[in-house]
Design a protein around this motif. Structure first.
Motif, short mmCIF file in Angstrom:
data_model
loop_
_atom_site.label_atom_id
_atom_site.label_comp_id
_atom_site.label_asym_id
_atom_site.label_seq_id
_atom_site.Cartn_x
_atom_site.Cartn_y
_atom_site.Cartn_z
N THR A 118 -0.05 -3.28 -5.11
CA THR A 118 -1.46 -3.21 -4.73
C THR A 118 -1.59 -2.55 -3.38
O THR A 118 -0.66 -2.58 -2.57
CB THR A 118 -2.11 -4.60 -4.69
OG1 THR A 118 -3.52 -4.46 -4.45
CG2 THR A 118 -1.50 -5.49 -3.62
N ASN A 119 -2.75 -1.97 -3.16
CA ASN A 119 -3.08 -1.42 -1.86
C ASN A 119 -3.89 -2.41 -1.02
O ASN A 119 -4.27 -2.09 0.09
CB ASN A 119 -3.86 -0.10 -2.02
CG ASN A 119 -3.01 0.99 -2.61
OD1 ASN A 119 -1.84 1.14 -2.27
ND2 ASN A 119 -3.57 1.76 -3.53
N MET A 134 2.33 5.82 -4.64
CA MET A 134 2.42 7.26 -4.44
C MET A 134 3.86 7.76 -4.30
O MET A 134 4.09 8.94 -3.99
CB MET A 134 1.62 7.65 -3.18
CG MET A 134 0.14 7.32 -3.26
SD MET A 134 -0.71 8.21 -4.58
CE MET A 134 -0.66 9.87 -3.93
N LEU A 135 4.83 6.88 -4.53
CA LEU A 135 6.23 7.30 -4.43
C LEU A 135 6.49 8.45 -5.41
O LEU A 135 5.95 8.48 -6.51
CB LEU A 135 7.18 6.13 -4.74
CG LEU A 135 7.24 5.05 -3.67
CD1 LEU A 135 8.10 3.89 -4.14
CD2 LEU A 135 7.75 5.60 -2.35
N GLY A 136 7.35 9.36 -4.98
CA GLY A 136 7.64 10.55 -5.76
C GLY A 136 6.74 11.71 -5.36
O GLY A 136 7.09 12.87 -5.57
N ILE A 137 5.59 11.38 -4.78
CA ILE A 137 4.64 12.39 -4.30
C ILE A 137 4.59 12.36 -2.78
O ILE A 137 4.63 13.38 -2.11
CB ILE A 137 3.23 12.13 -4.87
CG1 ILE A 137 3.24 12.21 -6.39
CG2 ILE A 137 2.20 13.08 -4.27
CD1 ILE A 137 1.98 11.68 -7.04
N GLY A 141 5.00 -2.42 2.81
CA GLY A 141 4.61 -1.14 3.39
C GLY A 141 4.06 -1.34 4.79
O GLY A 141 4.56 -2.14 5.57
N GLY A 142 2.98 -0.63 5.10
CA GLY A 142 2.36 -0.70 6.42
C GLY A 142 1.89 -2.09 6.81
O GLY A 142 1.80 -2.40 8.00
N PRO A 196 0.79 -1.22 0.00
CA PRO A 196 0.00 0.00 0.00
C PRO A 196 0.83 1.28 0.00
O PRO A 196 1.87 1.36 0.65
CB PRO A 196 -0.84 -0.11 1.28
CG PRO A 196 -0.13 -1.09 2.13
CD PRO A 196 0.57 -2.02 1.20
N ASN A 197 0.33 2.22 -0.77
CA ASN A 197 0.85 3.58 -0.87
C ASN A 197 2.16 3.70 -1.63
O ASN A 197 2.62 4.81 -1.87
CB ASN A 197 0.96 4.23 0.51
CG ASN A 197 -0.38 4.28 1.20
OD1 ASN A 197 -1.36 4.70 0.60
ND2 ASN A 197 -0.44 3.82 2.44
#
Length: 144
Positions: free
Chosen positions: A52-53, A15-18, A77-78, A11-12
């Motif tokens: 995937t999230n 969104m890398l780079g942001i 991730g988390g 997850p998330n």
């Protein structure tokens, strides 16, 4: 036949780079996947990258890796800190696993200091940014 490595991002990471560039860097996931493909080719490995999230989708992909992949690199991730289900799926397929984290999880909030995946992994790389994926590929190339 080239050894096959499945690279899973949770997850998330899309969104890398942001998302929090001071913590996760400015590279996008596409940039990192290109770097992974280049490194894998240099090592004689083939790779498939997925993100995937959704926790269940990660479990499905891990299970599908049985007989299709020779090893897994995972940045959950988390979910690393919460998912017994992902750890159980990795344990069930019994493939070599390297856990990667872009940030140093031990220099962050206390809840991030424990990963359920670490107990299943042959190695853990954290805090080295995208370079961690290259190091994971190199370690698996030697192991396989």
């Amino acid at each position: 036949m080239a050894k096959r490595v499945l690279v899973l991002n949770g997850p998330n990471l899309n969104m890398l780079g942001i998302r929090e560039p001071k913590t996760y860097g400015s590279q996008t996931l596409a940039d990192i996947e290109q770097m992974i493909a280049t490194e894998a080719a240099a090592l004689g490995l083939t790779v498939e990258c997925r993100q995937t999230n959704r926790e269940g989708e990660l479990c499905d992909w891990i299970q599908q890796a049985l007989g299709q992949s020779d090893a897994i690199i995972i940045n959950a991730g988390g979910y690393s800190h919460t998912s017994i289900a992902i750890a159980d799926a990795l344990r069930a397929v019994a493939l070599p696993v390297v856990e990667v984290h872009l940030s140093n999880i031990y220099a962050r909030e206390a809840f991030r200091h424990h990963s359920y995946i670490s107990a299943v992994a042959v190695g853990v790389i954290c805090g080295l940014g995208a370079t961690g994926y290259k190091l994971a590929l190199r370690a698996l190339a030697e192991k396989l």
